[in-house]
Design a protein around this motif. Structure first.
Motif, PDB file in Angstrom:
ATOM      1  N   UNK A 190       0.783  -1.225   0.000  1.00 52.31           N
ATOM      2  CA  UNK A 190       0.000   0.000   0.000  1.00 52.31           C
ATOM      3  C   UNK A 190       0.813   1.272   0.000  1.00 52.31           C
ATOM      4  N   UNK A 191       2.114   1.175   0.027  1.00 53.20           N
ATOM      5  CA  UNK A 191       2.987   2.359   0.000  1.00 53.20           C
ATOM      6  C   UNK A 191       3.567   2.519  -1.395  1.00 53.20           C
ATOM      7  N   UNK A 192       3.437   3.744  -1.938  1.00 52.40           N
ATOM      8  CA  UNK A 192       3.799   3.994  -3.331  1.00 52.40           C
ATOM      9  C   UNK A 192       5.031   4.880  -3.449  1.00 52.40           C
ATOM     10  N   UNK A 193       5.772   4.681  -4.505  1.00 51.42           N
ATOM     11  CA  UNK A 193       6.868   5.592  -4.847  1.00 51.42           C
ATOM     12  C   UNK A 193       6.258   6.891  -5.364  1.00 51.42           C
ATOM     13  N   UNK A 194       6.696   8.062  -4.894  1.00 52.89           N
ATOM     14  CA  UNK A 194       6.140   9.329  -5.391  1.00 52.89           C
ATOM     15  C   UNK A 194       6.239   9.437  -6.911  1.00 52.89           C
ATOM     16  N   UNK A 195       5.182   9.910  -7.531  1.00 50.91           N
ATOM     17  CA  UNK A 195       5.122   9.983  -8.991  1.00 50.91           C
ATOM     18  C   UNK A 195       6.246  10.817  -9.581  1.00 50.91           C
ATOM     19  N   UNK A 196       6.669  11.862  -8.888  1.00 54.43           N
ATOM     20  CA  UNK A 196       7.687  12.749  -9.437  1.00 54.43           C
ATOM     21  C   UNK A 196       8.980  11.999  -9.750  1.00 54.43           C
ATOM     22  N   UNK A 197       9.280  10.953  -8.957  1.00 51.31           N
ATOM     23  CA  UNK A 197      10.519  10.208  -9.172  1.00 51.31           C
ATOM     24  C   UNK A 197      10.455   9.309 -10.395  1.00 51.31           C
ATOM     25  N   UNK A 203      15.156  18.200 -13.424  1.00 51.46           N
ATOM     26  CA  UNK A 203      15.114  19.453 -12.652  1.00 51.46           C
ATOM     27  C   UNK A 203      14.021  19.447 -11.597  1.00 51.46           C
ATOM     28  N   UNK A 204      12.854  18.895 -11.934  1.00 48.82           N
ATOM     29  CA  UNK A 204      11.769  18.825 -10.959  1.00 48.82           C
ATOM     30  C   UNK A 204      12.064  17.814  -9.858  1.00 48.82           C
ATOM     31  N   UNK A 205      12.739  16.722 -10.218  1.00 53.22           N
ATOM     32  CA  UNK A 205      13.143  15.737  -9.210  1.00 53.22           C
ATOM     33  C   UNK A 205      14.118  16.370  -8.228  1.00 53.22           C
ATOM     34  N   UNK A 206      15.078  17.142  -8.739  1.00 51.29           N
ATOM     35  CA  UNK A 206      16.044  17.823  -7.873  1.00 51.29           C
ATOM     36  C   UNK A 206      15.342  18.805  -6.954  1.00 51.29           C
ATOM     37  N   UNK A 207      14.353  19.528  -7.494  1.00 54.42           N
ATOM     38  CA  UNK A 207      13.592  20.472  -6.682  1.00 54.42           C
ATOM     39  C   UNK A 207      12.820  19.736  -5.583  1.00 54.42           C
ATOM     40  N   UNK A 208      12.180  18.610  -5.939  1.00 49.45           N
ATOM     41  CA  UNK A 208      11.421  17.824  -4.959  1.00 49.45           C
ATOM     42  C   UNK A 208      12.344  17.313  -3.861  1.00 49.45           C
TER      43      UNK A 208
END
Length: 226
Positions: A190-197, A203-208
């Motif tokens: 039930x635990x998910x990897x964040x979609x951004x990754x 660049x957005x991954x680095x910001x996150x």
């Protein structure tokens, strides 16, 4: 880099030196760890190195003579003397800034105490850099010495497979705690990897990741933000 460990229990290090990154670094010639026993410089037939404290009190203290003789012999084992370090709860607390300082030395001699510690004249005369692993008491200096070695070798070029790894560790260049990380599977109980990754937008991954480091540091170690 060379570490000389001065101790009453060199056997404690046997398994430690044969594992993981440290063994690879030793095999590659990047790190050299040598073990020395204070008892080898004891002069009586019992090889005693300790005695009761003047003024009374519990426990035993490590005496001056074997420690001085050991340090002087070990220093003379190489052309250049090393920086003498005493592992003691009364020392400067080990943190990443101090680790960086230690990594600039070519050689460190690590004094590992036992019992009630060292005769004060060892500190007065030899003037070691006193370092504490934290605000707690260990049975001796051996485990703190391992901790010190483990932290310092990460900053030696060639020890880590990816030379950028140490830059992103907690307390490193950013001064923040490290962001959360994930690997396969994508979904687990039930635990998910964040979609951004999974987006591929670096660049957005680095910001996150930076935002997550800030959040985690604020929640767990707000003192670092000051």
């Amino acid at each position: 880099m060379r570490f000389d460990v001065l101790t009453l229990f060199p056997g404690i290090f046997d398994g430690y030196l044969e594992q993981s990154l440290l063994k690879k670094a030793i095999d590659a010639g990047l790190v050299d760890v040598r073990l020395w026993n204070f008892r080898d410089w004891a002069t009586d037939r019992h090889k005693s190195v300790d005695d009761t404290p003047y003024g009374g009190g519990p426990g035993m203290l490590i005496r001056c003579e074997p420690v001085y003789d050991c340090v002087e012999a070990v220093q003379n084992d190489a052309q250049q003397p090393g920086q003498l370090v005493m592992l003691t709860p009364q020392g400067r607390q080990l943190d990443q800034d101090l680790v960086k300082e230690l990594a600039t030395f070519d050689r460190l001699l690590l004094l590992c105490g036992r019992y009630e510690g060292f005769d004060e004249r060892i500190t007065q005369g030899l003037k070691p850099l006193e370092i504490s692993a934290g605000d707690f008491i260990c049975n001796g200096g051996e485990v703190p010495a391992m901790l010190l070695i483990d932290t310092v070798i990460r900053l030696i070029p060639g020890v880590l497979g990816d030379e950028t790894s140490s830059r992103y560790d907690s307390f490193s260049e950013s001064r923040l705690l490290e962001y959360p990380q994930y690997t396969r599977p994508r979904s687990f109980r039930g635990m998910e990897v964040p979609d951004i990754l999974l987006s591929g937008n670096h660049p957005e991954i680095a910001r996150w990741r930076h935002e997550q480091s800030l959040i985690r540091t604020r929640q767990r170690r707000e003192d670092l933000l000051k």
